[in-house]
Write a protein that holds these residues in place. Sequence first.
Motif, short mmCIF file in Angstrom:
data_model
loop_
_atom_site.label_atom_id
_atom_site.label_comp_id
_atom_site.label_asym_id
_atom_site.label_seq_id
_atom_site.Cartn_x
_atom_site.Cartn_y
_atom_site.Cartn_z
N LEU A 242 1.30 -1.17 -0.14
CA LEU A 242 0.29 0.16 -0.27
C LEU A 242 1.34 1.65 0.09
O LEU A 242 0.40 2.46 -0.22
CB LEU A 242 -0.93 -0.18 1.26
CG LEU A 242 -1.97 -1.40 1.43
CD1 LEU A 242 -2.59 -0.89 2.41
CD2 LEU A 242 -3.04 -0.79 0.24
N GLU A 243 2.36 1.40 0.38
CA GLU A 243 3.03 2.40 0.65
C GLU A 243 3.08 3.00 -0.74
O GLU A 243 2.83 4.79 -0.27
CB GLU A 243 4.38 2.16 1.19
CG GLU A 243 5.16 0.95 0.24
CD GLU A 243 5.00 -0.11 -0.10
OE1 GLU A 243 3.58 -0.65 0.09
OE2 GLU A 243 6.02 -0.49 -0.23
N GLU A 244 3.11 2.68 -2.16
CA GLU A 244 3.19 3.63 -3.34
C GLU A 244 1.85 4.43 -3.18
O GLU A 244 2.27 5.61 -3.77
CB GLU A 244 3.64 2.95 -4.11
CG GLU A 244 5.83 1.94 -4.00
CD GLU A 244 5.53 0.98 -5.24
OE1 GLU A 244 4.73 1.54 -6.10
OE2 GLU A 244 6.64 0.80 -5.05
N ALA A 245 0.66 3.69 -3.26
CA ALA A 245 -0.19 4.67 -3.46
C ALA A 245 -0.70 5.25 -2.18
O ALA A 245 -1.25 6.14 -2.55
CB ALA A 245 -1.53 3.25 -3.16
N ASP A 250 -2.66 13.37 -0.47
CA ASP A 250 -2.50 14.29 0.45
C ASP A 250 -2.39 14.04 1.38
O ASP A 250 -3.39 14.32 1.71
CB ASP A 250 -2.21 15.53 -0.70
CG ASP A 250 -1.79 16.90 0.46
OD1 ASP A 250 -0.61 16.14 1.49
OD2 ASP A 250 -1.31 17.60 -0.81
N SER A 251 -1.77 13.96 2.84
CA SER A 251 -1.51 13.67 3.95
C SER A 251 -2.25 15.34 4.28
O SER A 251 -3.08 15.05 5.50
CB SER A 251 -0.36 13.26 5.03
OG SER A 251 0.02 14.93 4.94
N GLU A 293 -20.39 12.91 5.05
CA GLU A 293 -19.61 13.89 3.99
C GLU A 293 -18.36 13.90 4.31
O GLU A 293 -17.64 13.75 3.05
CB GLU A 293 -20.41 15.41 3.52
CG GLU A 293 -19.90 16.27 5.15
CD GLU A 293 -20.45 17.34 4.96
OE1 GLU A 293 -20.05 18.42 4.83
OE2 GLU A 293 -22.33 17.19 5.44
N HIS A 294 -17.75 13.74 5.32
CA HIS A 294 -16.36 13.67 5.63
C HIS A 294 -15.48 12.47 4.97
O HIS A 294 -14.63 12.33 4.93
CB HIS A 294 -16.14 14.10 7.56
CG HIS A 294 -16.64 15.45 7.31
ND1 HIS A 294 -16.81 16.67 6.59
CD2 HIS A 294 -17.75 15.83 8.87
CE1 HIS A 294 -17.35 17.63 7.50
NE2 HIS A 294 -17.55 16.89 8.17
N LEU A 299 -12.64 9.42 1.28
CA LEU A 299 -12.68 7.90 0.60
C LEU A 299 -12.23 8.84 -1.10
O LEU A 299 -11.48 7.65 -1.06
CB LEU A 299 -13.64 6.79 0.18
CG LEU A 299 -14.38 6.62 1.66
CD1 LEU A 299 -15.93 6.02 1.79
CD2 LEU A 299 -13.78 5.25 1.88
N GLN A 300 -12.75 9.37 -0.80
CA GLN A 300 -12.24 10.19 -2.27
C GLN A 300 -10.49 10.70 -2.17
O GLN A 300 -10.01 10.42 -3.62
CB GLN A 300 -12.91 11.35 -2.39
CG GLN A 300 -12.89 11.82 -4.41
CD GLN A 300 -13.54 13.43 -4.52
OE1 GLN A 300 -14.53 13.64 -3.78
NE2 GLN A 300 -13.69 13.52 -5.60
N LEU A 301 -10.12 11.03 -1.54
CA LEU A 301 -8.73 10.78 -1.53
C LEU A 301 -7.81 9.76 -1.26
O LEU A 301 -6.79 9.78 -1.63
CB LEU A 301 -8.94 12.01 -0.08
CG LEU A 301 -9.08 13.51 0.17
CD1 LEU A 301 -9.22 14.03 1.73
CD2 LEU A 301 -8.28 13.67 -1.29
#
Length: 565
Positions: A242-245, A250-251, A293-294, A299-301
């Motif tokens: 998972l690390e590369e993805a 953006d944290s 909504e948050h 999930l989108q990010l």
Amino acid sequence: LSLRACVRVLSCAAAPVHALTPAMTRNALAMTIAALATVSAAFECDGRALPGAYLNDDYCDCADGSDEAATGACADTIYVCRNLPHKPKQIFSSRVNDGVCDCCDGSDEANSTDCPNGCIALATEAFGALSRGCLRRAELAIAAAKAASSDAERLSAARAQLATATPTIDALHDAKAAAEADEASKRDGRAARLAAGEVETSLGVERLDAGMTLRALVRVALWGGVEGVDRMYDLLVERPGLEEAAEEVDSADLLEVAMKARDEAAAEKGQSAGGGGGGGVCDAAGACGHAREHEAALLQLLEPLPEDGGALRAVLRVLHAELGAGATSALAQAARELLAETESPLDDAAVAAALELLEPFRHDEAEAARAAHKAAVEAVQEASEAERQLAPKEAIAASGGYGAGLEWRQLHGRCFEAEDRGFTYKACPFQEMRQGSPGGRASRQQTLLGNFTRWEPVSGERASQLARAGRTPSELGTMRFEGGAACGGGVVRRATLYFECGEQDALLEVTEPETCVYEAWMSTPLACSLALLREKVATLEEASAAASLEFRPSDELRALLAAPE
């Protein structure tokens, strides 16, 4: 000494004596005592009256040399100041006619006119002190009787409790052992269930596909607030596969969503923004509500993440374990919603049983059994301590050691200190006596002079010696302290404690007449003799009548004189 001269000596005396009526002033009492001194003026020594011609005839007629005060014919003897009507005093004969007034009657300086007679003032003060001391002793006797009655009840209750303590404590001990055995069994069972993964199995984590797992992960992260989302990102970046993805995400964007969710949740609850996580965004007991909504924004990010269910489940396990039981409850709610429309929804009873494993372990029966056993043991300890303290007092009272009215009881448990020749001495009546080093304290770390063993009567010969020195010991006798620290050569320290009448309890002096043999004096109202007071009052009444003077004690003193000894 004439009566007029005696009165003149007292002409500047101050306040009335406590034991007299207001009409009977201190000067009137002094006049009565002066009359007594005049009546008692005949010279006596060695139990016999001495003719006036024998006084100062340069021949020792009296063993104490008192008949030769002016000549000094009796060398190397003790001179006794008669000090009438006060008490006698002993001085060395070498101090007679040495220019220093040692005797209040001035008899040691017969050749001088610089030693006025002050014995009448001293006798007046002594009578007042004796009267007040006897009144105080009566008060102490009343207080001691009340305290003794209260302690007798405490001792009786303590003994009754101790009589039944063993079977009671044994029964409570057995009940505690049984409850603790059950407690240990249930704790072990709980640990085994946790080790077997019952919580995760009941929550159906393994049945979640990759998309469900990611939604559950976001839900748990939001429950943890800003810190939860930040920790989720760290775990994603660290997880192989998972690390590369995750690094493409953006944290800062993730944290911005988390902070917005936090602030909105705080506003709804009426709290200030900026607090930590722990249920502030998504309620573990229900859906996230306003935070949906948050959740969707997060999930989108996170869309760049691969659909690796195993890796996501690994991150989910670590995150909810780190955030604690509340996060696991949030996970259970998320799993319940996600699996509700599948062929294998969650078993609510199994989930509830699993979540109980996350609560702090408690066994109410064992806690109650321990508390009951502890309370019983403490009660027995308290009763034992009461018996330890009160049983010796009971024994002393039964032997008459506290006096007929138990008044001496008030000294038990108290200690008094005094310094003498650089040493500090501590006397604890009915307990012990100790000697402290120069500049130190007479504490338990200092030399033991002896432990209390008994009261001992004062012999007639010793009483006569003390009377010649102007001292009257207590009618009850002296306290003996024996078995003190070794003194060398097999000698063991011991001490004798004398008591004399005084208005205050105080250790007056300690001497060592023989090596490692100590003699101490205490003043106390308890040593004020009612018999002596009656004798003095009778003598004063007789003397005042002979001198046509009024002597009328107060009603309080008369009541005391009329009371039984």
